[in-house]
Design an enzyme around this catalytic site. Structure first.
Site, PDB file in Angstrom:
ATOM      1  CB  SER A   1     126.660  12.663  51.079  1.00 45.53           C
ATOM      2  OG  SER A   1     128.350  13.010  50.751  1.00 45.53           O
TER       3      SER A   1
ATOM      4  CG  ASP B   1     129.976  11.693  42.974  1.00 50.16           C
ATOM      5  OD1 ASP B   1     130.967  11.519  43.753  1.00 50.16           O
ATOM      6  OD2 ASP B   1     128.556  11.592  43.291  1.00 50.16           O
TER       7      ASP B   1
ATOM      8  CG  HIS C   1     128.861  10.580  46.621  1.00 46.32           C
ATOM      9  ND1 HIS C   1     129.098  11.852  46.737  1.00 46.32           N
ATOM     10  CD2 HIS C   1     128.279  10.910  48.580  1.00 46.32           C
ATOM     11  CE1 HIS C   1     129.071  12.478  47.832  1.00 46.32           C
ATOM     12  NE2 HIS C   1     128.625  12.279  48.245  1.00 46.32           N
TER      13      HIS C   1
END
Length: 423
Positions: A147, A394, A397
């Site tokens: 990702s 998060d 990312h």
């Protein structure tokens, strides 16, 4: 004076009462403690320097291909620049991902969009979408990995988006492969989901979160056939290997009961997978056509005490980068970085050059660049989590526009040099 002499006599008498062996033991114990303390200090300094040397060595290797002017693009600092950055607007990117659209999901401090990377000895070429698209004419550029590589792929699409008229661009998803097409140039910028590069039970692009991760370290063909004929390949794999050990399958997922399973520790299992990937490249890649890149580890920011923050906190609430030059956190594994360098070094001795782009240290400073809570969440957030936002932040990312745009600027600089336009 007499009193002082009397005290000295008493002190002398006390010393005489203790056996000579007791004083020797006490002295030895003190010496042992001192030696142990000195050893721990030296060990801590050595480990810190060792980590820094990994990144400095990698910086040197990544500089091999950018030779003009002797400039190391990876040695520099972040400079606040709200006049020429960001390179695009979040809302104007046609194919922005809700996982990365931090402003859309409520983030108010937008300074993370305005930081520019400034190498010490030169200027990083400003991204020119048209120039890149010309070099991609009639070609395939494919990001392969997890990702974070998808994060970079979205960034690349956003960077070229405004240079392509709406009727001349499209997006197509087919399982693990996602294809952005610039029709006017007959060029594609693609992402292929393969988080461990080799086959695993996490290969489904949607349902890949499994409790017991299993990897086939000697099998890659199922993935590789989708990008065999690409002109530019950008690989990464790290995030999904962050565990002490992994179950390895010798056999197939179609007939798992006939296979042989063995638990292998990190980084050995990581090395095994990289060697399979390297063997595939050596046999199948057209060395006269394909440019190969490997993105180093993207750092996480899950422990604030590592950059001087409060113990137990993470990237949630961070609004500024770490301004100390050369800062090295612990969000990556030096041993795994060594493994990548070793495999790439072996390939180079056999005549195949995979250019590593070392994003690790320059990204390490950007603790404020993650989505934190400002993104679409695929799972329902509980009331307990809402009361303590750091628990669902998060810190892996990256918001866009943001840090991955720099990764692509550096990639762009390499493509310009390694893939000049030919008449």
């Amino acid at each position: 004076m007499a009193k002082r002499g009397e005290n000295m006599v008493k002190k002398h008498q006390v010393m005489q009462v203790l056996p000579a062996g007791a004083w020797g033991t006490k002295s030895s114990f003190r010496s042992l403690v001192a030696l142990l303390f000195a050893f721990l200090v030296v060990a801590a300094i050595y480990l810190r320097q060792s980590n820094e040397q990994v990144f400095q060595h990698a910086n040197g290797r990544t500089h091999d291909a950018i030779s003009s002017g002797g400039c190391n693009l990876f040695s520099g600092k972040w400079v606040f620049d709200n006049k020429s950055y960001p390179l695009y607007k979040e809302r104007q990117c046609t194919f922005m991902s809700d996982q990365l659209a931090c402003e859309k999901f409520g983030r108010k401090d937008l300074n993370y969009q305005f930081w520019r990377w400034q190498p010490h000895q030169c200027d990083l070429p400003r991204f020119n979408a048209t120039a890149l698209l010309e070099r991609l004419r009639n070609k395939r550029l494919v990001f392969v990995g997890d990702s974070l590589n998808r994060n970079q792929w979205i960034s690349m699409i956003c960077l070229v988006d405004s240079a392509i008229r709406p009727a001349f661009k499209s997006m197509h998803n087919n399982g693990s492969i996602n294809v952005f097409k610039a029709k006017e140039y007959n060029a594609t910028i693609e992402f292929y989901w393969s988080p461990l590069l080799v086959e695993s039970n996490s290969d489904d692009p949607v349902n890949h979160r499994v409790p017991d991760r299993i990897v086939r370290v000697e099998a890659i063909e199922k993935h590789a056939r989708h990008w065999t004929d690409a002109d530019i390949l950008i690989f990464n794999t790290y995030l999904w290997w962050r565990r002490r050990q992994m179950k390895v399958l010798w056999g197939s997922f179609e007939s798992p009961e006939d296979g042989i399973y063995k638990t292998v520790k990190l980084p050995r299992v990581y090395e095994m997978a990289l060697q399979t990937w390297a063997r595939w490249l050596e046999v199948h890649v057209n060395r006269n056509k394909t440019l190969l890149f490997f993105m180093s580890m993207s750092p996480t920011h899950e422990m604030a005490d590592k950059w001087g923050g409060i113990s137990g906190e993470n990237c949630y609430g961070e609004t500024e980068p770490v301004m100390k030059e050369g800062y090295v956190g612990d969000g990556v594994s030096p041993r795994m970085m060594h493994a990548v360098e070793s495999v790439l070094g072996e390939l180079k001795t056999r005549g195949l050059n995979v250019q590593m782009i070392n994003i690790t240290q320059l990204s390490d400073s950007r603790k404020e660049g993650h989505p934190s809570i400002y993104r679409k969440h695929w799972e329902t957030i509980t009331q307990q989590q809402l009361s303590n936002p750091k628990t669902f932040s998060d810190c892996i990312h990256w918001c866009l526009p943001g840090v991955p745009d720099l990764w692509n600027q550096i990639l762009y600089a390499y493509i310009l040099q390694l893939n000049p336009i030919t008449e």
